[in-house]
Design an enzyme around this catalytic site. Structure first.
Site, short mmCIF file in Angstrom:
data_model
loop_
_atom_site.label_atom_id
_atom_site.label_comp_id
_atom_site.label_asym_id
_atom_site.label_seq_id
_atom_site.Cartn_x
_atom_site.Cartn_y
_atom_site.Cartn_z
N ARG A 39 0.82 -1.21 0.00
CA ARG A 39 0.00 0.00 0.00
C ARG A 39 0.86 1.26 0.00
O ARG A 39 0.46 2.28 -0.56
CB ARG A 39 -0.96 -0.01 1.18
CG ARG A 39 -2.07 -1.02 0.92
CD ARG A 39 -3.12 -1.00 1.97
NE ARG A 39 -4.27 -1.75 1.47
CZ ARG A 39 -5.17 -2.34 2.22
NH1 ARG A 39 -5.10 -2.24 3.53
NH2 ARG A 39 -6.17 -2.99 1.69
N LYS A 203 -19.90 -17.30 -0.20
CA LYS A 203 -21.34 -17.13 0.00
C LYS A 203 -22.06 -16.42 -1.12
O LYS A 203 -21.57 -15.43 -1.67
CB LYS A 203 -21.54 -16.29 1.26
CG LYS A 203 -21.29 -17.05 2.54
CD LYS A 203 -21.81 -16.16 3.58
CE LYS A 203 -21.58 -16.43 5.00
NZ LYS A 203 -21.65 -15.13 5.70
N GLY A 356 -9.35 -8.07 -2.29
CA GLY A 356 -9.61 -9.07 -1.27
C GLY A 356 -8.99 -10.41 -1.60
O GLY A 356 -7.86 -10.49 -2.07
N GLY A 379 -13.88 -4.43 -0.61
CA GLY A 379 -15.24 -3.95 -0.44
C GLY A 379 -15.61 -2.92 -1.49
O GLY A 379 -16.70 -2.97 -2.08
P1 AMP Z 1 -15.02 -14.68 -0.24
O1 AMP Z 1 -14.45 -13.96 0.93
O2 AMP Z 1 -16.50 -14.73 -0.27
O3 AMP Z 1 -14.39 -14.28 -1.55
O4 AMP Z 1 -14.66 -16.21 0.00
C1 AMP Z 1 -13.35 -16.67 -0.03
C2 AMP Z 1 -13.30 -17.94 0.73
O5 AMP Z 1 -14.21 -18.86 0.19
C3 AMP Z 1 -11.94 -18.59 0.67
O6 AMP Z 1 -11.35 -18.54 1.93
C4 AMP Z 1 -12.24 -20.00 0.22
O7 AMP Z 1 -11.54 -20.95 0.96
C5 AMP Z 1 -13.72 -20.14 0.45
N1 AMP Z 1 -14.31 -21.14 -0.44
C6 AMP Z 1 -14.23 -21.20 -1.76
N2 AMP Z 1 -14.84 -22.30 -2.24
C7 AMP Z 1 -15.32 -22.96 -1.18
C8 AMP Z 1 -16.02 -24.19 -1.02
N3 AMP Z 1 -16.35 -24.93 -2.06
N4 AMP Z 1 -16.35 -24.56 0.23
C9 AMP Z 1 -16.00 -23.80 1.29
N5 AMP Z 1 -15.33 -22.63 1.20
C10 AMP Z 1 -14.99 -22.23 -0.02
#
Ligand code: AMP
Length: 399
Positions: A39, A203, A356, A379
């Site tokens: 950064r 999610k 992120g 974000g």
């Molecule tokens: P996000 O912060 O929503 O971008 O999610 C990232 C996280 O999602 C990472 O730490 C991944 O390990 C997790 N992730 C990705 N695919 C899966 C999956 N099939 N099951 C559980 N966690 C997952």
């Protein structure tokens, strides 16, 4: 979009002016040592331009979450020290617990052209995150011009990102925000087609508005990662113990319908790499279809899916990616994410990575310098993809 027509530092006269620059110096610290300097490196082009063009450069930033209190462990003193070294020039640190105090005022009064002063952590003041006028006015009282170069906080309306701009004569964006607007903005507003977006991560609920907005814009939407299982379950597939958001199944069906109506190709996994436990040592088991056996969970996209996604990326002229395709932190389940990153790295396309986790994944996997742009704000880039206006950018003067 009103965000794409903002003044940049090159559009304003900075010579001899006191220029307050909102930087993103929110760096990770361990025992007052900066453990990742990205950064700081990112902030240098704007700071150097202002020094070369004879501005009086007053820097400010938040660091961590001191929640309105002067927490010594979240002082910006280590940043001042390291910046001095990087710029090969003294950065005077105004160590006021109230940020705009006697030290800051005195330092600013004594500034000559091309001098650099750094204020204390803006979140030492409780007004900061509430965008309260009093602190915005104090910040503005130090400067003639305001420059925002902190994309990572551009989606927050705080004194140092939004409020201050009301009380200075001119406000503009620095090079970092300019670059974010160029790549994220052009990708979303005027993409060279085919335009492919890849969404992954844990999610559905985090990306509801992103999916909805991108379906209006893209030619192909690729969904992977944990969020894919809700889409599969909603269509009647067996997903074992994979991540599921039952309350988002109806929404998933709506999005599938919307994609059809809009003529958008929506790609979902056609096979998986599964495991019995959410554990780095769980044995990887490939499926031969969308369905997952009882007692197993999907932890990565399978090889057929990776090929399907990579082929879609190869044909694209613009690709945006946010969220890993699987649990890339576990070696056995990183392949899908690696394959997609590889396809993007090889594509003859503008490739943009949302901040992120996906930015971290791309950098850890060594594809960082192969992408057109890696966003510095997780974000903020998601809100951008949702089609929201970012207050820290809207507040700046138009060209
Ligand atoms: P996000 O912060 O929503 O971008 O999610 C990232 C996280 O999602 C990472 O730490 C991944 O390990 C997790 N992730 C990705 N695919 C899966 C999956 N099939 N099951 C559980 N966690 C997952």
């Amino acid at each position: 979009m009103s965000m794409l027509n903002k003044k940049t530092i090159e559009n304003i006269d900075v010579s001899g002016k006191k220029v307050l620059v909102r930087c993103d110096f929110n760096v990770p610290l361990k025992d007052s040592v900066i453990t990742d300097e990205n950064r700081l490196v990112g902030a240098l082009p704007t700071i150097k331009y202002l020094i070369e063009n004879k501005a009086k450069v007053i820097l400010c930033s938040h660091l961590g979450k001191p929640k309105g209190e002067a927490k010594p462990e979240l002082s910006l003193a280590p940043v001042a020290k390291r910046l001095s070294e990087m710029l090969n020039k003294e950065v005077i640190f105004a160590a006021d617990d109230n940020v705009v105090g006697d030290n800051a005022k005195k330092a600013v009064n004594n500034m000559k052209d091309s001098d650099v002063v750094l204020l204390q952590n803006t979140r030492y003041r409780k007004e900061e995150t509430k965008n309260e006028e009093a602190f915005s006015k104090e910040l503005a009282s130090l400067a003639d011009v305001f420059v925002n170069d902190a994309f990572g906080t551009a989606h927050r309306a705080h004194c140092s990102t939004v409020g201050v701009s009301e009380f200075v004569k001119t406000s503009a964006c620095g090079y970092l925000i300019q670059k974010e607007l160029k790549f994220l903005g052009e990708a979303v507003e005027a993409p060279v087609r085919p335009f492919v977006a890849i969404l992954g991560g844990a999610k559905v609920s985090d990306k509801i508005n992103v999916i909805n907005n991108l379906l209006e814009k893209v030619d192909t939407l690729i969904i992977g990662g944990g969020m894919a299982y809700t889409f599969l379950k909603a269509q009647g597939y067996e997903i074992g113990t994979s991540l599921l958001e039952e309350d988002k199944m109806d929404y998933s069906m709506e999005m599938l319908k919307k994609a059809k109506e809009k003529g958008v190709k929506l790609l979902l996994p056609v096979d998986h790499v599964t495991g019995e436990k959410f554990d780095k040592d769980t044995a990887p088991v490939n499926t031969d279809s969308e369905n997952i056996k009882e007692g197993f969970m999907g932890l990565d996209i399978g090889p057929k899916t990776a090929k399907l996604y990579a082929d879609a990326v190869k044909e694209a002229k613009t690709v945006i990616w946010n969220g890993p395709m699987g649990v890339f932190e576990f070696e056995n389940f990183a392949k899908g994410t690696i394959e997609v990153a590889k396809a993007m790295a090889d594509a003859d396309a503008t490739t943009v990575i949302g901040g992120g986790d996906s930015a971290a994944a791309v950098n850890i996997l060594g594809f960082g310098d192969k992408m057109t742009h890696i966003s510095t704000g997780g974000g903020a880039s998601l809100e951008f993809l949702e089609g929201k206006e970012l207050p820290g950018i809207v507040a700046l003067n138009n060209k």
